[in-house]
Design a protein around this motif. Structure first.
Motif, PDB file in Angstrom:
ATOM      1  N   LYS A 126      -6.458   0.696  19.988  1.00 24.28           N
ATOM      2  CA  LYS A 126      -6.293   1.508  21.198  1.00 24.28           C
ATOM      3  C   LYS A 126      -7.078   2.814  21.169  1.00 24.28           C
ATOM      4  CE  LYS A 126      -1.825  -0.103  22.873  1.00 24.28           C
ATOM      5  NZ  LYS A 126      -0.456   0.278  23.250  1.00 24.28           N
ATOM      6  N   LYS A 127      -7.248   3.383  19.965  1.00 28.93           N
ATOM      7  CA  LYS A 127      -7.912   4.694  19.889  1.00 28.93           C
ATOM      8  C   LYS A 127      -9.217   4.631  19.102  1.00 28.93           C
ATOM      9  CE  LYS A 127      -4.058   7.267  21.198  1.00 28.93           C
ATOM     10  NZ  LYS A 127      -3.652   8.593  21.593  1.00 28.93           N
ATOM     11  N   ALA A 128      -9.643   3.402  18.773  1.00 33.74           N
ATOM     12  CA  ALA A 128     -10.910   3.174  18.050  1.00 33.74           C
ATOM     13  C   ALA A 128     -10.979   3.961  16.747  1.00 33.74           C
ATOM     14  CB  ALA A 128     -12.099   3.536  18.954  1.00 33.74           C
ATOM     15  N   LYS A 129      -9.844   4.074  16.063  1.00 32.23           N
ATOM     16  CA  LYS A 129      -9.802   4.784  14.777  1.00 32.23           C
ATOM     17  C   LYS A 129     -10.254   3.859  13.650  1.00 32.23           C
ATOM     18  CE  LYS A 129      -8.359   8.833  16.010  1.00 32.23           C
ATOM     19  NZ  LYS A 129      -9.157  10.024  15.716  1.00 32.23           N
ATOM     20  N   ARG A 130     -10.733   4.490  12.560  1.00 37.24           N
ATOM     21  CA  ARG A 130     -11.098   3.747  11.349  1.00 37.24           C
ATOM     22  C   ARG A 130     -10.070   4.124  10.273  1.00 37.24           C
ATOM     23  NH1 ARG A 130     -15.352   6.252  13.246  1.00 37.24           N
ATOM     24  NH2 ARG A 130     -15.489   7.719  11.521  1.00 37.24           N
ATOM     25  N   PRO A 131      -8.968   3.343  10.198  1.00 37.38           N
ATOM     26  CA  PRO A 131      -7.869   3.756   9.314  1.00 37.38           C
ATOM     27  C   PRO A 131      -8.005   3.313   7.861  1.00 37.38           C
ATOM     28  CG  PRO A 131      -7.158   2.014  10.825  1.00 37.38           C
ATOM     29  CD  PRO A 131      -8.636   2.174  10.997  1.00 37.38           C
ATOM     30  N   LEU A 132      -7.294   4.044   7.008  1.00 37.41           N
ATOM     31  CA  LEU A 132      -7.128   3.689   5.593  1.00 37.41           C
ATOM     32  C   LEU A 132      -5.633   3.707   5.306  1.00 37.41           C
ATOM     33  CD1 LEU A 132      -8.334   3.268   2.672  1.00 37.41           C
ATOM     34  CD2 LEU A 132      -8.096   5.746   2.397  1.00 37.41           C
ATOM     35  N   LEU A 133      -5.112   2.606   4.795  1.00 32.20           N
ATOM     36  CA  LEU A 133      -3.707   2.558   4.373  1.00 32.20           C
ATOM     37  C   LEU A 133      -3.621   2.944   2.903  1.00 32.20           C
ATOM     38  CD1 LEU A 133      -2.676  -0.748   6.160  1.00 32.20           C
ATOM     39  CD2 LEU A 133      -1.645   1.491   6.592  1.00 32.20           C
ATOM     40  N   VAL A 134      -2.622   3.735   2.542  1.00 31.20           N
ATOM     41  CA  VAL A 134      -2.507   4.229   1.155  1.00 31.20           C
ATOM     42  C   VAL A 134      -1.169   3.805   0.567  1.00 31.20           C
ATOM     43  CG1 VAL A 134      -2.610   6.247  -0.341  1.00 31.20           C
ATOM     44  CG2 VAL A 134      -3.882   6.236   1.834  1.00 31.20           C
ATOM     45  N   ALA A 135      -1.215   3.101  -0.569  1.00 30.52           N
ATOM     46  CA  ALA A 135       0.000   2.610  -1.226  1.00 30.52           C
ATOM     47  C   ALA A 135       0.509   3.648  -2.224  1.00 30.52           C
ATOM     48  CB  ALA A 135      -0.299   1.291  -1.936  1.00 30.52           C
ATOM     49  N   CYS A 136       1.502   4.441  -1.790  1.00 35.22           N
ATOM     50  CA  CYS A 136       2.069   5.480  -2.663  1.00 35.22           C
ATOM     51  C   CYS A 136       3.493   5.164  -3.113  1.00 35.22           C
ATOM     52  CB  CYS A 136       2.045   6.833  -1.953  1.00 35.22           C
ATOM     53  SG  CYS A 136       0.476   7.695  -2.126  1.00 35.22           S
ATOM     54  N   ASP A 137       3.939   3.931  -2.871  1.00 35.29           N
ATOM     55  CA  ASP A 137       5.247   3.534  -3.403  1.00 35.29           C
ATOM     56  C   ASP A 137       5.015   2.955  -4.798  1.00 35.29           C
ATOM     57  OD1 ASP A 137       7.692   2.512  -4.042  1.00 35.29           O
ATOM     58  OD2 ASP A 137       8.016   1.441  -2.163  1.00 35.29           O
ATOM     59  N   VAL A 138       5.111   3.820  -5.791  1.00 31.92           N
ATOM     60  CA  VAL A 138       4.794   3.410  -7.173  1.00 31.92           C
ATOM     61  C   VAL A 138       6.019   2.843  -7.896  1.00 31.92           C
ATOM     62  CG1 VAL A 138       2.900   5.045  -7.400  1.00 31.92           C
ATOM     63  CG2 VAL A 138       5.211   5.783  -7.999  1.00 31.92           C
ATOM     64  N   TYR A 139       7.165   2.768  -7.195  1.00 31.27           N
ATOM     65  CA  TYR A 139       8.403   2.326  -7.844  1.00 31.27           C
ATOM     66  C   TYR A 139       8.745   0.880  -7.515  1.00 31.27           C
ATOM     67  CZ  TYR A 139       8.641   7.373  -8.122  1.00 31.27           C
ATOM     68  OH  TYR A 139       8.320   8.688  -8.355  1.00 31.27           O
ATOM     69  N   ARG A 140       8.265   0.389  -6.410  1.00 28.46           N
ATOM     70  CA  ARG A 140       8.557  -0.992  -6.001  1.00 28.46           C
ATOM     71  C   ARG A 140       7.268  -1.796  -6.094  1.00 28.46           C
ATOM     72  NH1 ARG A 140       9.114  -3.882  -0.878  1.00 28.46           N
ATOM     73  NH2 ARG A 140       8.311  -2.073   0.234  1.00 28.46           N
ATOM     74  N   PRO A 141       7.100  -2.589  -7.164  1.00 28.57           N
ATOM     75  CA  PRO A 141       5.841  -3.317  -7.387  1.00 28.57           C
ATOM     76  C   PRO A 141       5.398  -4.145  -6.181  1.00 28.57           C
ATOM     77  CG  PRO A 141       7.318  -3.575  -9.269  1.00 28.57           C
ATOM     78  CD  PRO A 141       8.100  -2.881  -8.199  1.00 28.57           C
ATOM     79  N   ALA A 142       6.348  -4.757  -5.478  1.00 31.27           N
ATOM     80  CA  ALA A 142       6.003  -5.615  -4.342  1.00 31.27           C
ATOM     81  C   ALA A 142       5.447  -4.816  -3.166  1.00 31.27           C
ATOM     82  CB  ALA A 142       7.228  -6.405  -3.893  1.00 31.27           C
ATOM     83  N   ALA A 143       5.731  -3.502  -3.124  1.00 32.97           N
ATOM     84  CA  ALA A 143       5.306  -2.678  -1.981  1.00 32.97           C
ATOM     85  C   ALA A 143       3.786  -2.602  -1.893  1.00 32.97           C
ATOM     86  CB  ALA A 143       5.897  -1.275  -2.097  1.00 32.97           C
ATOM     87  N   LYS A 179     -12.667  10.518   3.219  1.00 30.36           N
ATOM     88  CA  LYS A 179     -13.758  11.431   3.608  1.00 30.36           C
ATOM     89  C   LYS A 179     -15.108  10.880   3.154  1.00 30.36           C
ATOM     90  CE  LYS A 179     -10.994  15.681   3.606  1.00 30.36           C
ATOM     91  NZ  LYS A 179     -10.638  16.897   2.862  1.00 30.36           N
ATOM     92  N   ASP A 180     -15.147  10.400   1.906  1.00 25.23           N
ATOM     93  CA  ASP A 180     -16.405   9.871   1.349  1.00 25.23           C
ATOM     94  C   ASP A 180     -16.888   8.630   2.089  1.00 25.23           C
ATOM     95  OD1 ASP A 180     -16.302  11.893  -0.489  1.00 25.23           O
ATOM     96  OD2 ASP A 180     -15.546  10.646  -2.146  1.00 25.23           O
ATOM     97  N   ASN A 181     -15.934   7.879   2.660  1.00 23.96           N
ATOM     98  CA  ASN A 181     -16.289   6.610   3.323  1.00 23.96           C
ATOM     99  C   ASN A 181     -16.219   6.687   4.852  1.00 23.96           C
ATOM    100  OD1 ASN A 181     -16.591   4.298   1.109  1.00 23.96           O
ATOM    101  ND2 ASN A 181     -15.013   5.739   0.421  1.00 23.96           N
ATOM    102  N   HIS A 182     -16.167   7.912   5.365  1.00 23.01           N
ATOM    103  CA  HIS A 182     -16.199   8.166   6.817  1.00 23.01           C
ATOM    104  C   HIS A 182     -15.079   7.443   7.570  1.00 23.01           C
ATOM    105  CE1 HIS A 182     -20.034   9.954   5.890  1.00 23.01           C
ATOM    106  NE2 HIS A 182     -20.449   8.813   5.375  1.00 23.01           N
ATOM    107  N   LEU A 183     -13.890   7.438   6.965  1.00 23.99           N
ATOM    108  CA  LEU A 183     -12.703   6.886   7.625  1.00 23.99           C
ATOM    109  C   LEU A 183     -11.950   8.056   8.257  1.00 23.99           C
ATOM    110  CD1 LEU A 183     -11.664   4.471   4.739  1.00 23.99           C
ATOM    111  CD2 LEU A 183     -12.783   3.833   6.864  1.00 23.99           C
ATOM    112  N   ASP A 184     -11.568   7.939   9.522  1.00 21.67           N
ATOM    113  CA  ASP A 184     -11.024   9.111  10.214  1.00 21.67           C
ATOM    114  C   ASP A 184      -9.505   9.121  10.370  1.00 21.67           C
ATOM    115  OD1 ASP A 184     -10.743   7.123  12.082  1.00 21.67           O
ATOM    116  OD2 ASP A 184     -12.167   7.963  13.530  1.00 21.67           O
ATOM    117  N   LEU A 185      -8.807   8.195   9.679  1.00 21.29           N
ATOM    118  CA  LEU A 185      -7.345   8.168   9.745  1.00 21.29           C
ATOM    119  C   LEU A 185      -6.778   7.675   8.417  1.00 21.29           C
ATOM    120  CD1 LEU A 185      -4.677   8.301  11.445  1.00 21.29           C
ATOM    121  CD2 LEU A 185      -5.104   5.920  12.059  1.00 21.29           C
ATOM    122  N   VAL A 186      -5.860   8.435   7.853  1.00 25.62           N
ATOM    123  CA  VAL A 186      -5.222   8.056   6.587  1.00 25.62           C
ATOM    124  C   VAL A 186      -3.724   7.932   6.833  1.00 25.62           C
ATOM    125  CG1 VAL A 186      -4.780   8.714   4.184  1.00 25.62           C
ATOM    126  CG2 VAL A 186      -6.971   9.303   5.261  1.00 25.62           C
TER     127      VAL A 186
END
Length: 440
Positions: A126-143, A179-186
């Motif tokens: 919808k907003k033409a964003k280039r997102p990056l998903l970040v896995a910061c749940d270090v306690y649940r291996p399946a997450a 930032k290094d990979n020109h992604l505009d949404l984290v």
């Protein structure tokens, strides 16, 4: 969603409409019943009392007693106050920063990981964003694995550090990577935590301080009811989040959290999750939700969802085929798939005014189209393009191949023929009308 509350409110207004004369006493009686309905829906007691007190003051101030249609005026006042209670205006995300950073917070099992992927998918399309998903749940291996699978499904990169248990440094490194990979949404997915777990709350505060997010969203399962409101308050005291996400609103929820949370934490509900599919995410529109609670449907949202799936070129091509009576099973299948993309079928039907109540006790399965699709897929390409070829022996073969009965195949072919005739008739009538306008 809100089915029980809708039913109770409707009963409350019937008390008022059934009276020959509207008096201050029966207005008070109606609002007493409204307050009970809100409390039964798990709305905070103070919020429910304040709500009915405000409605009463406005009702008497607007001369409901002497109005031509007092019942209708009362419904309008309740509608407007419900919308105000839930925030009044639709609240959007702040995405002005590059990259914009959204930090997810909430209890374990609230649906943060799935919602992170839904939000990434929505903002990408919808907003033409280039997102990056970040896995910061270090306690649940399946997450971490779950986020990677979801990322693949929506074609969005996922930043992980499998060997690290330092969520703060993972989040910081992910922002640098974006930032290094020109992604505009984290979008940072964090571990579920209890507000009473000091160590875990300190961790998410440290993540916030390190990455300075543009938005902090508190994700809460609507089915937790009043506890959701209390937890939201505790998280807000520590994080000062920007908005709330209500997940699982398609479930058997009383919905009170949606009506209480805005007042208690003074933060807007920004999104709602309405199903398991990755498309099942909506902005939270207070006025539209008030419409639905009062049984008025939500045509605007239904049209918006349809427009999202609408392909203008495809529509023109289809119109030509209908005009020439060439609409076939391939086109029929394509239309079914577009409807399925719009979301949960019962939720879609409930957006039509008056339908929500009618289908309240019906179980509309999301697999309602499964047998129809199986029948069409069991046809040869030639049969799909030329429905008139479907004689008795071909129908027997299709029934056997699709695991259905000959009666089901016959029923589908009959419905298809009726649909095709109706569509052609509408197209011809529309063409005749346009010619008439041009002559004038």
């Amino acid at each position: 969603m809100f089915e029980n509350l809708s039913e109770r409110l409707e009963r409350s207004f019937k008390i008022l409409k059934g009276e020959g004369k509207i008096t201050e006493i029966n207005v008070a009686e109606t609002l007493k019943d409204v307050r009970r309905a809100l409390l039964d829906a798990d709305v905070n007691y103070k919020v429910a009392k304040q709500f009915t007190d405000t409605v009463k003051a406005k009702a008497l101030g607007q001369n409901v007693l002497t109005a031509v249609k007092p019942g209708q005026l009362m419904v309008k006042i309740v509608h407007d106050e419900l919308a105000a209670l839930m925030g009044g205006e639709t609240a959007d995300l702040n995405l002005s920063q590059n990259p914009s950073i959204i930090l997810m917070s909430g209890l374990q099992g609230s649906g943060k990981t799935t919602f992170s992927a839904k939000l990434a998918k929505m903002l990408k399309s919808k907003k033409a964003k280039r997102p990056l998903l970040v896995a910061c749940d270090v306690y649940r291996p399946a997450a971490i694995e779950q986020l990677k699978v979801l990322g693949e499904q929506i074609e969005v990169p996922v930043y992980t550090e499998p060997d690290s248990k330092d969520a703060v440094s993972i989040a910081a490194n992910a922002v640098k990577y974006a930032k290094d990979n020109h992604l505009d949404l984290v979008i940072v997915d964090t571990a579920g935590r209890l507000a009473i777990d000091e160590q875990m709350m300190n961790e998410i505060e440290a993540i916030k301080k390190k990455i300075n997010p543009t938005e902090i969203l508190f994700v809460v399962d609507a089915m937790t009811g009043q506890d959701a409101v209390n937890t939201a308050k505790e998280f807000n005291d520590r994080l000062d989040f920007n908005g709330v996400v209500l997940t699982k609103l398609d479930g058997d929820t009383r919905g009170g959290a949606a009506l209480s949370i805005r007042t208690v934490v003074d933060k807007p509900i920004k999104f709602i999750g309405t199903g398991e599919k990755l498309e099942a995410i909506d902005y939270f529109h207070p006025a539209r939700m008030a419409d639905r609670i009062l049984g008025m449907g939500d045509i605007v949202s239904l049209v918006e969802r349809a427009q999202e799936q609408y392909d203008e070129e495809e529509a023109k091509r289809l119109q030509k085929k209908i005009a020439k009576n060439q609409f076939d099973f391939n086109d029929f299948l394509s239309q079914i798939q577009q409807i399925k993309k719009m979301g949960n079928l019962k939720d879609l039907a409930s957006m039509i005014p008056g339908v929500g109540k009618a289908i309240k006790d019906l179980d509309i399965d999301d697999n309602a189209f499964k047998s129809i699709e199986a029948i069409i897929y069991s046809m040869t390409p030639k049969e799909r393009s030329n429905p008139e070829l479907l004689n008795g022996s071909r129908r027997q073969r299709i029934a056997a191949g699709s695991g259905t009965s000959i009666q089901e195949v016959n029923r589908l072919v009959k419905q298809f023929d009726q649909t095709r005739k109706m569509m052609r008739m509408v197209t011809q009538n529309k063409g005749a009308m346009m010619k008439g306008f041009r002559r004038k």
